[in-house]
Design a protein around this motif. Structure first.
Motif, PDB file in Angstrom:
ATOM      1  N   ASN A  21      -6.825   5.736  -0.464  1.00 61.90           N
ATOM      2  CA  ASN A  21      -6.441   6.581  -1.605  1.00 61.90           C
ATOM      3  C   ASN A  21      -7.220   5.414  -3.295  1.00 61.90           C
ATOM      4  O   ASN A  21      -7.579   6.305  -3.500  1.00 61.90           O
ATOM      5  CB  ASN A  21      -5.353   6.810  -2.678  1.00 61.90           C
ATOM      6  CG  ASN A  21      -4.801   7.955  -1.103  1.00 61.90           C
ATOM      7  OD1 ASN A  21      -5.818   8.650  -0.619  1.00 61.90           O
ATOM      8  ND2 ASN A  21      -3.430   8.724  -1.480  1.00 61.90           N
ATOM      9  N   GLN A  22      -7.132   3.856  -2.831  1.00 62.29           N
ATOM     10  CA  GLN A  22      -7.343   3.276  -3.953  1.00 62.29           C
ATOM     11  C   GLN A  22      -8.757   3.277  -3.885  1.00 62.29           C
ATOM     12  O   GLN A  22      -9.288   2.390  -4.954  1.00 62.29           O
ATOM     13  CB  GLN A  22      -6.669   1.314  -3.754  1.00 62.29           C
ATOM     14  CG  GLN A  22      -5.599   1.787  -4.206  1.00 62.29           C
ATOM     15  CD  GLN A  22      -4.925  -0.041  -3.606  1.00 62.29           C
ATOM     16  OE1 GLN A  22      -4.977  -0.659  -2.986  1.00 62.29           O
ATOM     17  NE2 GLN A  22      -4.161   0.294  -4.325  1.00 62.29           N
ATOM     18  N   ASP A  78      -2.608   4.531   1.107  1.00 65.62           N
ATOM     19  CA  ASP A  78      -2.996   3.883  -0.020  1.00 65.62           C
ATOM     20  C   ASP A  78      -4.111   2.933  -0.598  1.00 65.62           C
ATOM     21  O   ASP A  78      -4.260   3.483  -1.250  1.00 65.62           O
ATOM     22  CB  ASP A  78      -1.535   2.993  -0.809  1.00 65.62           C
ATOM     23  CG  ASP A  78      -0.046   3.530  -0.993  1.00 65.62           C
ATOM     24  OD1 ASP A  78      -0.263   4.810  -0.299  1.00 65.62           O
ATOM     25  OD2 ASP A  78       1.159   3.373  -0.738  1.00 65.62           O
ATOM     26  N   THR A  79      -4.488   1.671   0.748  1.00 63.71           N
ATOM     27  CA  THR A  79      -6.033   1.791   0.156  1.00 63.71           C
ATOM     28  C   THR A  79      -6.419   2.413   0.496  1.00 63.71           C
ATOM     29  O   THR A  79      -7.675   2.147   0.116  1.00 63.71           O
ATOM     30  CB  THR A  79      -5.683   0.800   1.875  1.00 63.71           C
ATOM     31  OG1 THR A  79      -4.650  -0.330   2.051  1.00 63.71           O
ATOM     32  CG2 THR A  79      -6.857  -0.162   1.207  1.00 63.71           C
ATOM     33  N   LYS A 114       1.344   4.845   5.902  1.00 66.07           N
ATOM     34  CA  LYS A 114       1.366   4.220   3.614  1.00 66.07           C
ATOM     35  C   LYS A 114       0.682   3.487   3.045  1.00 66.07           C
ATOM     36  O   LYS A 114      -0.439   4.177   3.023  1.00 66.07           O
ATOM     37  CB  LYS A 114       3.276   4.629   3.640  1.00 66.07           C
ATOM     38  CG  LYS A 114       3.225   4.581   1.811  1.00 66.07           C
ATOM     39  CD  LYS A 114       4.544   5.839   1.536  1.00 66.07           C
ATOM     40  CE  LYS A 114       4.096   6.121   0.442  1.00 66.07           C
ATOM     41  NZ  LYS A 114       2.786   6.295  -0.565  1.00 66.07           N
ATOM     42  N   LYS A 115       0.766   2.194   3.702  1.00 71.16           N
ATOM     43  CA  LYS A 115       0.410   1.135   3.065  1.00 71.16           C
ATOM     44  C   LYS A 115      -1.468   1.512   3.861  1.00 71.16           C
ATOM     45  O   LYS A 115      -2.564   1.842   2.430  1.00 71.16           O
ATOM     46  CB  LYS A 115       0.423  -0.374   3.862  1.00 71.16           C
ATOM     47  CG  LYS A 115      -0.256  -0.797   2.746  1.00 71.16           C
ATOM     48  CD  LYS A 115       0.394  -2.284   4.163  1.00 71.16           C
ATOM     49  CE  LYS A 115      -0.094  -3.819   3.675  1.00 71.16           C
ATOM     50  NZ  LYS A 115       0.356  -4.965   4.004  1.00 71.16           N
TER      51      LYS A 115
END
Length: 181
Positions: free
Chosen positions: A118-119, A115-116, A111-112
């Motif tokens: 997606n950023q 998220d990276t 997930k982390k």
């Protein structure tokens, strides 16, 4: 009549090379599984395997011979490391009943990472929504785990072969030491 080093490489004593590689691969695999700095262990293991080969046989070595012996040690160490890691994971999951914690840690890491990504590229999440769903699923986590262990095993072989090549080149002009280990 003196033989060239290329001819000696073709006449390499494989039985001695295998026994030296096995002798070094077991502690290298254990150290790689239990402690960090895995690249250091396998690099040094390749070097030491060539040293033991040279000490047992008193045969000349060079980078090619060292590459072969170090690579052999790396293959054996990688197989043993994978076996030790698998046994450790099975014990943690089923004997110590830490399966939920292991799964949560793997999903959290995925997930982390997502998220990276997606950023850095927000359009990616909207373009392929199945991407995040797959990587967060048990199949996606297993895929990442298999890719990671495969890359680490190949790196072990490469680093040990490099250590062996360095060991073979280093010992090329050194007088052989006699004595069986």
């Amino acid at each position: 009549m003196q033989m060239s080093l290329d001819r000696v490489a073709d006449m390499m004593r494989w039985r001695s090379a295998v026994s030296a590689a096995l002798l070094v691969a077991v502690p290298v695999a254990l150290l790689s599984d239990l402690l960090s700095l895995g690249a250091l262990w396998v690099f040094g293991g390749g070097f030491i395997a060539v040293y033991l080969y040279r000490r047992r046989t008193a045969a000349p070595t060079d980078g090619r011979i060292g590459w072969r012996i170090g690579g052999l040690m790396g293959v054996i160490a990688a197989i043993l490391w994978l076996a030790f890691s698998a046994i450790s994971m099975l014990v943690q999951r089923y004997v110590m009943h830490q399966g939920a914690a292991i799964d949560a840690a793997l999903r959290g890491a995925m997930k982390k990472a997502l998220d990276t990504v997606n950023q850095q590229n927000p359009a990616l999440a909207h373009q392929i929504p199945w991407f995040a769903h797959f990587w967060l699923s048990p199949s996606g986590v297993a895929t990442i785990f298999l890719i990671q262990t495969t890359v680490l095993a190949l790196a072990m072989v490469l680093f040990s072969a490099l250590g062996g090549a360095l060991g073979g080149s280093y010992q090329r002009n050194r007088p052989p030491q006699s004595g069986a280990i």
